[in-house]
Design an enzyme around this catalytic site. Structure first.
Site, PDB file in Angstrom:
ATOM      1  N   GLU A 107     -15.939  32.299  27.885  1.00 51.63           N
ATOM      2  CA  GLU A 107     -15.426  32.795  29.158  1.00 51.63           C
ATOM      3  C   GLU A 107     -14.194  33.671  28.953  1.00 51.63           C
ATOM      4  O   GLU A 107     -13.408  33.453  28.032  1.00 51.63           O
ATOM      5  CB  GLU A 107     -15.091  31.608  30.069  1.00 51.63           C
ATOM      6  CG  GLU A 107     -16.364  30.899  30.524  1.00 51.63           C
ATOM      7  CD  GLU A 107     -16.130  29.616  31.307  1.00 51.63           C
ATOM      8  OE1 GLU A 107     -17.022  29.252  32.082  1.00 51.63           O
ATOM      9  OE2 GLU A 107     -15.081  28.980  31.152  1.00 51.63           O
ATOM     10  N   CYS A 120      -7.525  37.605  30.012  1.00 49.42           N
ATOM     11  CA  CYS A 120      -7.321  36.384  29.229  1.00 49.42           C
ATOM     12  C   CYS A 120      -8.627  36.166  28.463  1.00 49.42           C
ATOM     13  O   CYS A 120      -9.679  35.995  29.076  1.00 49.42           O
ATOM     14  CB  CYS A 120      -7.030  35.228  30.180  1.00 49.42           C
ATOM     15  SG  CYS A 120      -7.002  33.630  29.362  1.00 49.42           S
ATOM     16  N   CYS A 127     -13.274  24.547  20.889  1.00 49.66           N
ATOM     17  CA  CYS A 127     -12.050  24.426  20.079  1.00 49.66           C
ATOM     18  C   CYS A 127     -12.082  23.058  19.420  1.00 49.66           C
ATOM     19  O   CYS A 127     -12.469  22.076  20.049  1.00 49.66           O
ATOM     20  CB  CYS A 127     -10.809  24.559  20.958  1.00 49.66           C
ATOM     21  SG  CYS A 127      -9.257  24.448  20.023  1.00 49.66           S
ATOM     22  N   CYS A 131      -6.811  18.977  22.344  1.00 49.97           N
ATOM     23  CA  CYS A 131      -5.601  18.624  23.104  1.00 49.97           C
ATOM     24  C   CYS A 131      -6.026  17.829  24.346  1.00 49.97           C
ATOM     25  O   CYS A 131      -7.021  18.156  24.989  1.00 49.97           O
ATOM     26  CB  CYS A 131      -4.845  19.875  23.526  1.00 49.97           C
ATOM     27  SG  CYS A 131      -4.272  20.839  22.118  1.00 49.97           S
ATOM     28  N   CYS A 134      -6.699  19.678  27.834  1.00 53.54           N
ATOM     29  CA  CYS A 134      -7.433  20.953  27.853  1.00 53.54           C
ATOM     30  C   CYS A 134      -8.951  20.753  27.915  1.00 53.54           C
ATOM     31  O   CYS A 134      -9.528  20.045  27.096  1.00 53.54           O
ATOM     32  CB  CYS A 134      -7.047  21.751  26.613  1.00 53.54           C
ATOM     33  SG  CYS A 134      -8.011  23.256  26.402  1.00 53.54           S
ATOM     34  N   CYS A 351      -5.841  28.435  33.032  1.00 58.71           N
ATOM     35  CA  CYS A 351      -5.675  28.009  31.642  1.00 58.71           C
ATOM     36  C   CYS A 351      -6.167  26.596  31.468  1.00 58.71           C
ATOM     37  O   CYS A 351      -5.863  25.728  32.274  1.00 58.71           O
ATOM     38  CB  CYS A 351      -4.203  27.983  31.254  1.00 58.71           C
ATOM     39  SG  CYS A 351      -3.451  29.556  31.208  1.00 58.71           S
TER      40      CYS A 351
HETATM   41  N1  SAH Z   1      -5.400  27.444  21.620  1.00 52.42           N
HETATM   42  C1  SAH Z   1      -4.338  28.257  22.058  1.00 52.42           C
HETATM   43  C2  SAH Z   1      -4.727  29.279  23.117  1.00 52.42           C
HETATM   44  C3  SAH Z   1      -5.692  28.815  24.169  1.00 52.42           C
HETATM   45  S1  SAH Z   1      -5.065  27.626  25.309  1.00 52.42           S
HETATM   46  C4  SAH Z   1      -3.195  27.399  22.536  1.00 52.42           C
HETATM   47  O1  SAH Z   1      -3.359  26.194  22.653  1.00 52.42           O
HETATM   48  O2  SAH Z   1      -2.118  27.952  22.747  1.00 52.42           O
HETATM   49  C5  SAH Z   1      -4.039  28.651  26.318  1.00 52.42           C
HETATM   50  C6  SAH Z   1      -2.950  27.898  27.081  1.00 52.42           C
HETATM   51  O3  SAH Z   1      -3.517  27.074  28.105  1.00 52.42           O
HETATM   52  C7  SAH Z   1      -2.130  26.958  26.197  1.00 52.42           C
HETATM   53  O4  SAH Z   1      -0.771  27.115  26.420  1.00 52.42           O
HETATM   54  C8  SAH Z   1      -2.592  25.618  26.657  1.00 52.42           C
HETATM   55  O5  SAH Z   1      -1.641  24.648  26.375  1.00 52.42           O
HETATM   56  C9  SAH Z   1      -2.810  25.848  28.124  1.00 52.42           C
HETATM   57  N2  SAH Z   1      -3.596  24.807  28.766  1.00 52.42           N
HETATM   58  C10 SAH Z   1      -4.573  24.061  28.229  1.00 52.42           C
HETATM   59  N3  SAH Z   1      -5.058  23.175  29.133  1.00 52.42           N
HETATM   60  C11 SAH Z   1      -4.370  23.380  30.273  1.00 52.42           C
HETATM   61  C12 SAH Z   1      -4.429  22.802  31.571  1.00 52.42           C
HETATM   62  N4  SAH Z   1      -5.287  21.848  31.872  1.00 52.42           N
HETATM   63  N5  SAH Z   1      -3.584  23.272  32.512  1.00 52.42           N
HETATM   64  C13 SAH Z   1      -2.727  24.276  32.220  1.00 52.42           C
HETATM   65  N6  SAH Z   1      -2.629  24.871  31.032  1.00 52.42           N
HETATM   66  C14 SAH Z   1      -3.443  24.431  30.049  1.00 52.42           C
HETATM   67 FE1  SF4 Z   2      -7.656  24.222  21.664  1.00 48.21          FE
HETATM   68 FE2  SF4 Z   2      -7.199  23.858  24.248  1.00 48.21          FE
HETATM   69 FE3  SF4 Z   2      -5.551  22.771  22.453  1.00 48.21          FE
HETATM   70 FE4  SF4 Z   2      -5.571  25.459  22.830  1.00 48.21          FE
HETATM   71  S1  SF4 Z   2      -4.963  23.903  24.321  1.00 48.21           S
HETATM   72  S2  SF4 Z   2      -5.575  24.347  20.884  1.00 48.21           S
HETATM   73  S3  SF4 Z   2      -7.763  25.776  23.301  1.00 48.21           S
HETATM   74  S4  SF4 Z   2      -7.710  22.262  22.719  1.00 48.21           S
END
Ligand code: SAH
Ligand code: SF4
Length: 358
Positions: A107, A120, A127, A131, A134, A351
């Site tokens: 996406e 974006c 991934c 996390c 996420c 995000c």
């Molecule tokens: N993997 C990279 C880039 C993709 S995630 C990273 O982690 O930075 C992009 C951003 O979205 C990151 O800052 C991540 O912490 C944030 N993000 C992930 N899950 C989220 C959520 N549920 N609400 C808001 N931001 C989120």
């Molecule tokens: Fe991967 Fe999501 Fe963590 Fe970014 S925030 S490193 S996309 S699991």
């Protein structure tokens, strides 16, 4: 002769055994032309057709002779990602699901602000870093995107921006995946995006966001990159960060600080820290104090991100009172803080919500 060639092309296509021409660098194409007794300068023309003009078939390369086009067809395929579906949010954010040539789905999101648009984009299918907050992290990992798959997202979102009378201005690698775990392809894609034979965008309008892969942050410094770096911090407390982001177990905060100092020394670039405020998890004044101390390591600014709820999670976004107190504390320490409201929530385009729900 022509008939044999056509049959060969048909067979090659049928068995799908051809390498995608956009896996080749300009140098590779030049070498291919020299080996085939063609003029090397043709390579540059072909390269511009592939990237800048973004043709979807060799026959669209009108200043290239039929003979050369047939040779290219015989040896290479040319695949674009396809727009599978697009959804527009009430705030005019557009989320697009792209289909890859192996059927995988990723996406990308167009985020409008006034008359400008930011893309974006994703760097991986899924991934592996899992996390807790996420949605992509909960999907698991399939594979890295190719240079062309990364470039195509930007190209198509730029087109959407133009269709909506928006000036295409910025790119953030904040879609699916961890860009620094697909280092070579992400950097090659950025190189083409910023080159004259691609989209001629400025490096200063591109931001790569990472969860903090320290070895690769140092490599960015050694490679003297010119684009912006954002780090998803979310806690400046080692135990807490390890719970939220498993990558912290092998890339601790002290090592992250060291890598960022190295990066800043070499590039002079200021880092942006992204900090998701989670209710009763990392939104206390003590958390703000630890964050302020961590910020002393490098010149930086902080983006406070609103948490977007994801399925099957007990995490909640922080309250307005706590958010204000958190921000006020950081500002009292002379730290630059921006609050980022999330966009496209109603279509899961914000995000961390990118998870191919449709
Ligand atoms: N993997 C990279 C880039 C993709 S995630 C990273 O982690 O930075 C992009 C951003 O979205 C990151 O800052 C991540 O912490 C944030 N993000 C992930 N899950 C989220 C959520 N549920 N609400 C808001 N931001 C989120
Ligand atoms: Fe991967 Fe999501 Fe963590 Fe970014 S925030 S490193 S996309 S699991």
């Amino acid at each position: 002769m022509q008939k044999t060639l056509n049959n060969q092309i048909v067979n090659a296509l049928k068995f799908n055994q051809l390498q995608d021409i956009r896996d080749l660098t300009l140098k590779n194409i030049e070498n291919f032309f020299t080996e085939n007794k063609e003029k090397a300068f043709r390579a540059k023309q072909v390269y511009e057709w592939l990237w800048k003009k973004h043709v979807s078939s060799f026959d669209e390369m009108t200043n290239i002779s039929k003979e050369i086009r047939d040779l290219l067809k015989l040896k290479f395929s040319l695949n674009h990602i396809k727009i599978k579906s697009s959804q527009k949010s009430a705030d005019k954010t557009i989320k697009t699901a792209f289909e890859l040539s192996d059927g995988g789905i990723i996406e990308g999101v167009l985020i409008p602000a006034h008359n400008r648009a930011t893309a974006c984009i994703s760097s991986q299918v899924g991934c592996k870093l899992a996390c807790e907050f996420c949605a992509t992290g909960h999907l698991g990992f399939k594979r890295n995107l190719t240079v062309a798959e990364i470039y195509d997202q930007v190209f198509f979102i730029k087109q959407q921006a133009e269709e909506n009378n928006l000036l295409f201005s910025n790119i953030v690698f904040m879609g699916m995946g961890e860009p620094l775990l697909n280092y070579d392809n992400v950097l090659s894609a950025i190189n083409i995006i910023t080159s004259k034979q691609g989209l001629a965008m400025s490096n200063s309008r591109i931001t790569l966001s990472t969860s903090g892969i320290n070895k690769m942050i140092k490599k960015l410094a050694d490679d003297n990159i010119r684009f912006n770096l954002a780090v998803s911090l979310h806690s400046a407390n080692n135990e807490k960060r390890s719970r939220l982001m498993p990558i912290n177990k092998t890339n601790s905060l002290s090592e992250l600080a060291e890598a960022l100092k190295y990066f800043n020394n070499k590039t002079q670039n200021r880092i942006t820290f992204e900090y998701l405020l989670l209710k009763d998890v990392n939104d206390d004044i003590n958390d703000a104090k630890e964050l302020a101390v961590f910020c002393k390591n490098v010149p930086c600014k902080i983006n406070i991100i609103e948490y977007n709820p994801i399925d099957n999670s007990s995490l909640r976004k922080s309250t307005k009172e706590k958010t204000d107190a958190f921000v006020n504390y950081l500002e009292s320490k002379n730290i630059i803080v921006n609050i980022r409201r999330s966009r496209g929530k109603d279509i899961d385009a914000a995000c961390g919500q990118l998870a191919n729900k449709n």
